[in-house]
Design an enzyme around this catalytic site. Structure first.
Site, PDB file in Angstrom:
ATOM      1  N   GLN A 152       0.923  -1.008   0.004  1.00 33.51           N
ATOM      2  CA  GLN A 152      -0.137   0.038   0.063  1.00 33.51           C
ATOM      3  C   GLN A 152       1.127   1.328  -0.081  1.00 33.51           C
ATOM      4  O   GLN A 152       0.267   2.398  -0.112  1.00 33.51           O
ATOM      5  CB  GLN A 152      -0.795   0.186   1.178  1.00 33.51           C
ATOM      6  CG  GLN A 152      -1.682  -1.379   1.433  1.00 33.51           C
ATOM      7  CD  GLN A 152      -2.608  -1.219   2.674  1.00 33.51           C
ATOM      8  OE1 GLN A 152      -3.597  -0.646   3.144  1.00 33.51           O
ATOM      9  NE2 GLN A 152      -1.768  -2.118   3.531  1.00 33.51           N
ATOM     10  N   VAL A 154       3.659   3.977  -0.878  1.00 35.59           N
ATOM     11  CA  VAL A 154       3.606   4.816  -2.355  1.00 35.59           C
ATOM     12  C   VAL A 154       5.295   5.254  -2.236  1.00 35.59           C
ATOM     13  O   VAL A 154       5.469   6.290  -3.274  1.00 35.59           O
ATOM     14  CB  VAL A 154       3.018   6.011  -2.443  1.00 35.59           C
ATOM     15  CG1 VAL A 154       1.451   5.447  -2.584  1.00 35.59           C
ATOM     16  CG2 VAL A 154       2.917   6.880  -1.363  1.00 35.59           C
ATOM     17  N   HIS A 170      -1.394   1.411  -4.442  1.00 29.26           N
ATOM     18  CA  HIS A 170      -1.849   2.834  -4.355  1.00 29.26           C
ATOM     19  C   HIS A 170      -0.913   3.827  -4.937  1.00 29.26           C
ATOM     20  O   HIS A 170      -0.840   4.849  -4.562  1.00 29.26           O
ATOM     21  CB  HIS A 170      -1.762   3.080  -2.697  1.00 29.26           C
ATOM     22  CG  HIS A 170      -2.788   2.384  -1.891  1.00 29.26           C
ATOM     23  ND1 HIS A 170      -2.619   2.375  -0.559  1.00 29.26           N
ATOM     24  CD2 HIS A 170      -4.032   1.738  -2.253  1.00 29.26           C
ATOM     25  CE1 HIS A 170      -3.763   1.570  -0.030  1.00 29.26           C
ATOM     26  NE2 HIS A 170      -4.579   1.353  -1.227  1.00 29.26           N
ATOM     27  N   CYS A 178      -0.579  13.494 -15.644  1.00 33.79           N
ATOM     28  CA  CYS A 178      -1.302  14.494 -15.712  1.00 33.79           C
ATOM     29  C   CYS A 178      -2.759  14.352 -15.266  1.00 33.79           C
ATOM     30  O   CYS A 178      -3.188  13.127 -15.438  1.00 33.79           O
ATOM     31  CB  CYS A 178      -1.506  14.480 -17.425  1.00 33.79           C
ATOM     32  SG  CYS A 178      -2.779  15.929 -17.894  1.00 33.79           S
ATOM     33  N   GLY A 238       2.781  -4.235   9.110  1.00 35.49           N
ATOM     34  CA  GLY A 238       2.806  -2.861   9.238  1.00 35.49           C
ATOM     35  C   GLY A 238       1.573  -2.009   8.548  1.00 35.49           C
ATOM     36  O   GLY A 238       1.744  -0.966   8.097  1.00 35.49           O
ATOM     37  N   THR A 239       0.653  -3.000   8.803  1.00 30.62           N
ATOM     38  CA  THR A 239      -0.683  -2.010   8.099  1.00 30.62           C
ATOM     39  C   THR A 239      -1.853  -2.226   9.146  1.00 30.62           C
ATOM     40  O   THR A 239      -2.071  -3.016  10.032  1.00 30.62           O
ATOM     41  CB  THR A 239      -1.250  -2.526   7.003  1.00 30.62           C
ATOM     42  OG1 THR A 239      -2.687  -1.865   6.478  1.00 30.62           O
ATOM     43  CG2 THR A 239      -1.555  -4.172   7.056  1.00 30.62           C
ATOM     44  N   SER A 240      -2.526  -1.024   9.364  1.00 33.41           N
ATOM     45  CA  SER A 240      -3.733  -0.802  10.335  1.00 33.41           C
ATOM     46  C   SER A 240      -4.846  -1.941   9.919  1.00 33.41           C
ATOM     47  O   SER A 240      -5.759  -1.952  10.805  1.00 33.41           O
ATOM     48  CB  SER A 240      -4.049   0.402  10.681  1.00 33.41           C
ATOM     49  OG  SER A 240      -4.242   1.167   9.456  1.00 33.41           O
TER      50      SER A 240
HETATM   51  N1  APR Z   1       6.768  -2.191  12.370  1.00 32.09           N
HETATM   52  C1  APR Z   1       5.466  -2.835  12.218  1.00 32.09           C
HETATM   53  N2  APR Z   1       4.361  -2.133  12.170  1.00 32.09           N
HETATM   54  C2  APR Z   1       4.394  -0.986  12.433  1.00 32.09           C
HETATM   55  C3  APR Z   1       5.657  -0.116  12.879  1.00 32.09           C
HETATM   56  C4  APR Z   1       6.688  -0.981  12.556  1.00 32.09           C
HETATM   57  N3  APR Z   1       7.932  -0.477  13.095  1.00 32.09           N
HETATM   58  N4  APR Z   1       5.176   0.919  13.134  1.00 32.09           N
HETATM   59  C5  APR Z   1       4.170   1.308  13.200  1.00 32.09           C
HETATM   60  N5  APR Z   1       3.602   0.163  12.629  1.00 32.09           N
HETATM   61  C6  APR Z   1       1.869  -0.047  12.375  1.00 32.09           C
HETATM   62  C7  APR Z   1       0.966   0.503  13.150  1.00 32.09           C
HETATM   63  O1  APR Z   1       0.552  -0.158  14.499  1.00 32.09           O
HETATM   64  C8  APR Z   1      -0.170   0.795  12.229  1.00 32.09           C
HETATM   65  O2  APR Z   1      -1.093  -0.252  12.659  1.00 32.09           O
HETATM   66  O3  APR Z   1       1.664   0.284  10.887  1.00 32.09           O
HETATM   67  C9  APR Z   1       0.351   0.390  11.070  1.00 32.09           C
HETATM   68  C10 APR Z   1       0.245   1.834  10.043  1.00 32.09           C
HETATM   69  O4  APR Z   1      -1.071   2.275   9.678  1.00 32.09           O
HETATM   70  P1  APR Z   1      -1.542   3.177   8.801  1.00 32.09           P
HETATM   71  O5  APR Z   1      -0.877   4.441   9.191  1.00 32.09           O
HETATM   72  O6  APR Z   1      -2.956   2.966   9.113  1.00 32.09           O
HETATM   73  O7  APR Z   1      -0.873   2.954   7.361  1.00 32.09           O
HETATM   74  P2  APR Z   1      -1.428   1.743   6.501  1.00 32.09           P
HETATM   75  O8  APR Z   1      -2.201   0.522   6.951  1.00 32.09           O
HETATM   76  O9  APR Z   1      -0.623   1.552   5.415  1.00 32.09           O
HETATM   77  O10 APR Z   1      -2.611   2.757   5.578  1.00 32.09           O
HETATM   78  C11 APR Z   1      -3.193   2.207   4.620  1.00 32.09           C
HETATM   79  O11 APR Z   1      -4.271   4.381   4.025  1.00 32.09           O
HETATM   80  O12 APR Z   1      -4.011   6.508   4.380  1.00 32.09           O
HETATM   81  C12 APR Z   1      -4.327   5.416   3.256  1.00 32.09           C
HETATM   82  O13 APR Z   1      -3.308   5.293   1.449  1.00 32.09           O
HETATM   83  C13 APR Z   1      -3.042   5.292   2.479  1.00 32.09           C
HETATM   84  O14 APR Z   1      -1.676   3.268   1.936  1.00 32.09           O
HETATM   85  C14 APR Z   1      -2.372   3.980   2.941  1.00 32.09           C
HETATM   86  C15 APR Z   1      -3.506   3.232   3.524  1.00 32.09           C
END
Ligand code: APR
Length: 299
Positions: A152, A154, A170, A178, A238-240
């Site tokens: 996800q 960029v 993403h 453009c 590493g994604t929420s």
């Molecule tokens: N290692 C692993 N995970 C981590 C670390 C780390 N060092 N530091 C933070 N995290 C976790 C956090 O606990 C959180 O759950 O990474 C996650 C980041 O979550 P978001 O900020 O929500 O990012 P993401 O899940 O990639 O967001 C998805 O949302 O805003 C849009 O397009 C954007 O691609 C993005 C999408």
């Protein structure tokens, strides 16, 4: 002294209760309890020692895996100094939420503001370096017959670390397109306009990323869905797990029989469903995991 013994006693009682649950559930083959116990131990260990012990059962099962799919989010780049989306915003953009800046409406309303935000992030990303999590994923790519990396992010850090085939869901902040024609534009005259204009049609230029409310890139989404529903192991790192449709991929993998592993220091909506939830930083857990896989193959 009393409080400490009490806490030890509580933790011990809790573990006993869970192993009893584990025993009772063992007959029924329900897995939930087992994963729960793994989390507890990991949590306690994390407090005393940041290194993460990879569950032996996970390593054993990975030894026979042929096909692995990984989904990454902003957390994988956090240790490279790239803020995640939902960390408290730092610096200039304290007062904006990403949702206010990363939409077509925001761009129509104030193209200059949006361009400058992406320009700030582009400079930040250009100054960042891949971290041990990125490099461990490059190694993992060479350890399995089939390996798919869906991101996800960029920031292009997976590619800079050496990952060969990255499915960018993403888009990528280092590319510009453009806003009228949708074509990638790699160079333009610096006339001082912000955002700059498309040399072909004069339309405003914008980053080649997917904004909220915009359709996902079809080919990449299809490839991601196929890779998620045809794998032995699915890692969510590493994604929420709150932004769809990417957030649906782990459940699709789970439903198609894959073993789902989550790596995140914080719990997410996926945590209760994951077969293994490793509560740690990707830059610590992934190198440990690769070491454990390599060690398991030496014997
Ligand atoms: N290692 C692993 N995970 C981590 C670390 C780390 N060092 N530091 C933070 N995290 C976790 C956090 O606990 C959180 O759950 O990474 C996650 C980041 O979550 P978001 O900020 O929500 O990012 P993401 O899940 O990639 O967001 C998805 O949302 O805003 C849009 O397009 C954007 O691609 C993005 C999408």
């Amino acid at each position: 002294m009393a409080q400490c013994q009490a806490r030890k006693h509580d933790a011990k009682a809790e573990l006993n209760r869970r192993s009893q649950v584990c025993e009772t559930l063992a007959g029924t083959g329900v897995r939930v309890a087992k994963m729960e116990i793994i989390v507890v131990v990991g949590f306690l260990k994390k407090r005393n020692n940041p290194a993460m012990t990879i569950p032996a059962e996970l390593v054993q099962r990975l030894a026979t895996a042929k096909s692995v799919t990984v989904l990454t989010g902003a957390g994988v780049s956090a240790e490279s100094g790239v803020p995640t989306f939902r960390d408290a915003q730092t610096g200039l953009w304290e007062k904006y939420s990403p949702e206010e800046l990363a939409t077509p409406r925001a761009f129509r309303r104030n193209p200059r503001l949006v361009w400058e935000w992406y320009d700030w992030r582009r400079k930040l990303v250009a100054g960042a370096k891949p971290n041990p999590a990125h490099f461990a994923l490059v190694e993992m790519e060479g350890l399995f017959l089939r390996f798919h990396l869906i991101t996800q992010n960029v920031d292009g850090l997976h590619q800079r670390a050496g990952s060969r085939h990255v499915i960018e869901l993403h888009g990528n902040i280092t590319r510009t397109k453009c806003s009228e024609e949708g074509t990638i534009v790699s160079s333009w005259k610096d006339t001082g306009d912000v955002p700059p204009k498309c040399p072909a049609c004069g339309g405003l230029l914008r980053p080649d990323v997917v904004w909220f409310e915009e359709p996902m890139p079809e080919e990449e989404m299809q490839e991601a869905m196929t890779a998620s529903t045809h794998c032995d192991f699915f890692f969510s790192i590493g994604t929420s797990t709150v932004v769809y449709p990417a957030a649906a991929l782990p459940s699709e993998a789970w439903r198609s029989g894959a073993t789902v592993v989550e790596i995140n220091p914080q719990p997410t909506p996926l945590t209760p469903q994951a077969h293994f939830a490793l509560a740690g930083a990707a830059g610590v857990v992934l190198p440990e995991l690769v070491r454990a896989i390599r060690a398991s193959r030496r014997f």
